[in-house]
Design a protein around this motif. Structure first.
Motif, PDB file in Angstrom:
ATOM      1  N   GLU A   1     -57.056  30.348 -18.223  1.00 28.50           N
ATOM      2  CA  GLU A   1     -58.026  30.884 -19.169  1.00 28.50           C
ATOM      3  C   GLU A   1     -58.357  29.997 -20.210  1.00 28.50           C
TER       4      GLU A   1
ATOM      5  N   LEU B   1     -64.798  31.898 -16.120  1.00 33.45           N
ATOM      6  CA  LEU B   1     -65.404  32.955 -16.794  1.00 33.45           C
ATOM      7  C   LEU B   1     -64.666  33.022 -18.025  1.00 33.45           C
TER       8      LEU B   1
ATOM      9  N   LEU C   1     -71.945  43.519 -30.114  1.00 27.68           N
ATOM     10  CA  LEU C   1     -71.229  43.151 -28.701  1.00 27.68           C
ATOM     11  C   LEU C   1     -72.737  43.017 -27.895  1.00 27.68           C
TER      12      LEU C   1
ATOM     13  N   ARG D   1     -71.694  37.371 -16.277  1.00 28.84           N
ATOM     14  CA  ARG D   1     -70.828  38.581 -16.416  1.00 28.84           C
ATOM     15  C   ARG D   1     -69.788  38.122 -17.441  1.00 28.84           C
ATOM     16  N   PRO D   2     -70.492  38.316 -18.708  1.00 29.05           N
ATOM     17  CA  PRO D   2     -69.553  37.814 -19.990  1.00 29.05           C
ATOM     18  C   PRO D   2     -68.618  38.554 -20.323  1.00 29.05           C
ATOM     19  N   ARG D   3     -67.143  37.917 -20.740  1.00 28.80           N
ATOM     20  CA  ARG D   3     -66.061  38.483 -21.218  1.00 28.80           C
ATOM     21  C   ARG D   3     -65.931  38.506 -22.551  1.00 28.80           C
TER      22      ARG D   3
ATOM     23  N   PHE E   1     -56.900  40.521 -23.293  1.00 27.38           N
ATOM     24  CA  PHE E   1     -57.925  41.591 -22.847  1.00 27.38           C
ATOM     25  C   PHE E   1     -59.257  41.631 -23.552  1.00 27.38           C
ATOM     26  N   SER E   2     -60.029  41.938 -22.849  1.00 30.62           N
ATOM     27  CA  SER E   2     -61.420  41.620 -23.382  1.00 30.62           C
ATOM     28  C   SER E   2     -62.409  42.673 -22.661  1.00 30.62           C
ATOM     29  N   SER E   3     -63.738  42.628 -23.475  1.00 28.66           N
ATOM     30  CA  SER E   3     -64.665  43.522 -23.114  1.00 28.66           C
ATOM     31  C   SER E   3     -65.131  43.144 -21.749  1.00 28.66           C
ATOM     32  N   GLY E   4     -65.310  44.405 -20.666  1.00 30.72           N
ATOM     33  CA  GLY E   4     -65.978  43.974 -19.259  1.00 30.72           C
ATOM     34  C   GLY E   4     -67.151  44.415 -19.096  1.00 30.72           C
ATOM     35  N   LYS E   5     -67.930  44.632 -20.445  1.00 30.34           N
ATOM     36  CA  LYS E   5     -69.270  45.409 -20.339  1.00 30.34           C
ATOM     37  C   LYS E   5     -70.101  44.721 -19.450  1.00 30.34           C
ATOM     38  N   ARG E   6     -70.824  45.669 -18.726  1.00 29.43           N
ATOM     39  CA  ARG E   6     -71.868  45.128 -17.919  1.00 29.43           C
ATOM     40  C   ARG E   6     -73.157  46.014 -17.775  1.00 29.43           C
TER      41      ARG E   6
ATOM     42  N   ALA F   1     -75.749  48.592 -16.633  1.00 28.03           N
ATOM     43  CA  ALA F   1     -75.566  49.755 -15.429  1.00 28.03           C
ATOM     44  C   ALA F   1     -76.545  49.524 -14.344  1.00 28.03           C
TER      45      ALA F   1
END
Lengths: 260, 307
Positions: free
Chosen positions: B132, B170, B188, B202-204, B300-305, B307
């Protein structure tokens, strides 16, 4: 003496996949079927899983979801930090909690955190996340062999079987010790395939794990999830085989293989 | 914030609660010491090109600790500094580490040349373990970021992110929180939009609380006098959330309890991992931040994508 057993990971209320898995395991002549926990979550009609378990005499290890629902906790104990992951986890948890009978909750509360067996002289330990922590993730790309050897030492086992992550893998360790993450039957493995799967462990005389893919009526599951107004993001996973939520827990290697 | 038991203290508690090491799951290496190619305003150990209080570590210094870590069942390895890629041996150190287990590098991304990105990809492709890269960024515009991290940093860091992405990574974009809670969502989204505009589809994203230590004291303010962890606060608290319950950090000056506290003399536990298995009294005010946020050093990180 038991020589061949079926090991089923997280069910996530996917009773349709559970039916097919049981049929498949019986056809392959297993001596017993075990489930490593997380009966609810994600899918529809959580109570439909329990009669299948009792009718087929399936012994179950307690998963973090079972522990949470059984003890009336506020969440599933997956430990998400991302607000989006927590949002979906809460929908899933609240639905499962509201649709699980009191009797089944009490039953889950009483489940054991581990099951120990002996197969051909090997000490087999069945657990949910890891032998030391129910909600520990053991991914292939972040679980060193020497760490698993320590678990075997600390917990007096030759073979450890777990689930919890949602993706199966296995490794043989030095000294004829073995670890398998048996995967889950609740949802596909984030590989673009719609099937789910379980593992068969056969000791004759050496231990061999085999991953068995299971086809089931995933379109019907998706339809029932929509009827229950579960999130479209979950339905998409069932229909496409790609995970759409709770992605933060994936380590680099497993995350890169997925679509999102 | 709601009233907590800590608020009853107006001066430091006389007795600090001891925390024992459950298991050494996470082994950190202060691989570039306190040496960094930049000098951020919020750095909790005041790293800079001239801060030699901790020096670079060599592969030869690291190797025995890797060997010892295997016997202790360590689960993950982390490399920090300063800037790890200031260390000329960094890629060799990673190659060796990935024979033992998964590795994470905390970097500012600025020194990731095309050649380094290619070698990192080669390393990642030839191990079963995850490699990572966590890239620090403190603003989603050049002005925002460079105000904290220094002039010209934004462009070089983004070039590093692009190179890593182009080589199959990533990267986890790590942001220290320097804004109010109400702005969380907008910030964010700002980072997600920035990264997508640079081709990172697909940013983390991982948000870190700021630690009121080192240069951050001058930027904002230090801890209040009551901000300590007390025994009372640990009742019913999941102590596995605290880094010192499962981690240690190896430096060129010995083994310390956690990567945040290497400048506190109390945090030095010994020369070897074996020495450093002893418990630690939570006597530093940064322990209070760790207590409030929990697991702040994990990946651990944001997996926001969208919709």
């Amino acid at each position: 003496m038991m020589k061949k057993i079926a090991l089923i990971g997280g069910v996530y209320s996917n009773y349709l996949a559970l039916q097919e898995t049981i049929k498949d395991a019986r056809r392959r002549g297993v001596d017993a079927i075990y489930c490593l926990g997380d009966l609810g979550a994600f899918g529809p009609h959580p109570d439909r899983v329990f009669p299948l378990l009792s009718e087929n005499e399936i012994a179950v290890v307690q998963g973090n979801y079972d522990h949470s629902i059984g003890n009336d906790l506020q969440d599933c104990q997956c430990g998400y930090t991302d607000p989006r992951d927590n949002y979906f986890a809460k929908i899933s948890y609240d639905y499962t909690y509201a649709n699980t009978s009191g009797e089944n909750k009490r039953w889950m509360k009483a489940l054991p955190p581990e099951i120990r067996l002996e197969m051909g002289g090997y000490r087999v330990l069945l657990c949910h996340g890891s032998p030391r922590k129910m909600n520990e993730f053991l991914w292939e790309s972040t679980t060193p062999a020497h760490f698993l050897e320590k678990l075997c030492r600390d917990h007096q086992a030759d073979i450890i079987c777990a689930t919890h992550t949602g993706i199966h893998w296995q490794v043989e360790l030095p000294g004829d010790q073995h670890f398998a993450n048996v995967g889950v039957i609740g949802r596909p493995e984030n590989d673009g395939q719609t099937h789910v799967g379980y593992m068969i462990l056969e000791v004759d005389p050496r231990p061999v794990f085999r991953y068995i893919p299971v086809e089931y009526d995933y379109r019907r599951l998706a339809r029932e999830m929509q009827e229950e107004k579960l999130p479209e993001e979950f339905v998409e996973t069932v229909l496409t085989g790609w995970w759409t939520t709770c992605l933060e827990i994936l380590p680099a290697k497993e995350r890169i293989r997925g679509k999102f | 914030m709601e009233a907590s038991p800590a608020l009853s203290y107006t001066s430091p508690p006389e007795v600090h609660p001891e925390l024992h090491l459950d298991a050494l799951d996470n082994l950190w290496f202060q691989v570039s010491g306190t040496l960094c190619n930049i000098a951020c305003d919020h750095c909790f150990i005041s790293c800079s090109p001239r801060n030699h209080s901790f020096e670079l570590m060599t592969l030869a210094q690291i190797e025995p600790h890797l060997e010892a870590s295997a016997a202790l069942g360590v689960k993950e390895y982390y490399f920090t500094g300063g800037e790890p890629f200031m260390n000329k041996e960094m890629l060799d150190i990673l190659e060796r580490t990935l024979r033992y287990g998964p590795a994470t590098v905390l970097t500012n991304g600025m020194l990731i040349t095309p050649a380094k990105a290619a070698r990192l990809q080669h390393l990642a492709d030839n191990t079963r373990y995850s490699l990572e890269l966590r890239v620090s960024l403190d603003g989603y515009t050049e002005a925002m970021n460079d105000a904290i991290r220094g002039k010209g940093v934004f462009k070089k860091a983004m070039a590093g992110v692009e190179r890593l992405y182009a080589h199959g990574f990533l990267p986890i974009i790590t942001v220290t929180k320097t804004w109010e809670d109400a702005e969380d969502e907008a910030v964010l989204q700002g980072f997600a939009d920035l990264l997508k505009s640079h081709g990172y589809a697909r940013p983390r994203i991982k948000i870190l609380p700021s630690l009121k230590l080192g240069k951050e004291i001058a930027r904002t303010q230090g801890y209040d006098r009551y901000e300590y962890v007390t025994a009372e606060m640990l009742e019913e608290y999941d102590c596995s959330q605290l880094i010192c319950a499962n981690s240690r950090v190896v430096t060129n000056r010995g083994v310390y309890v956690c990567p945040i506290l290497i400048e506190s003399p109390s945090a030095r536990l010994g020369d070897t991992l074996e020495d450093a298995k002893r418990s630690y009294a939570l006597q530093e005010q940064a322990c209070y931040t760790c207590y409030l946020y929990g697991a702040i050093c994990s990946n651990f990180s944001s997996g926001k994508r969208d919709a």
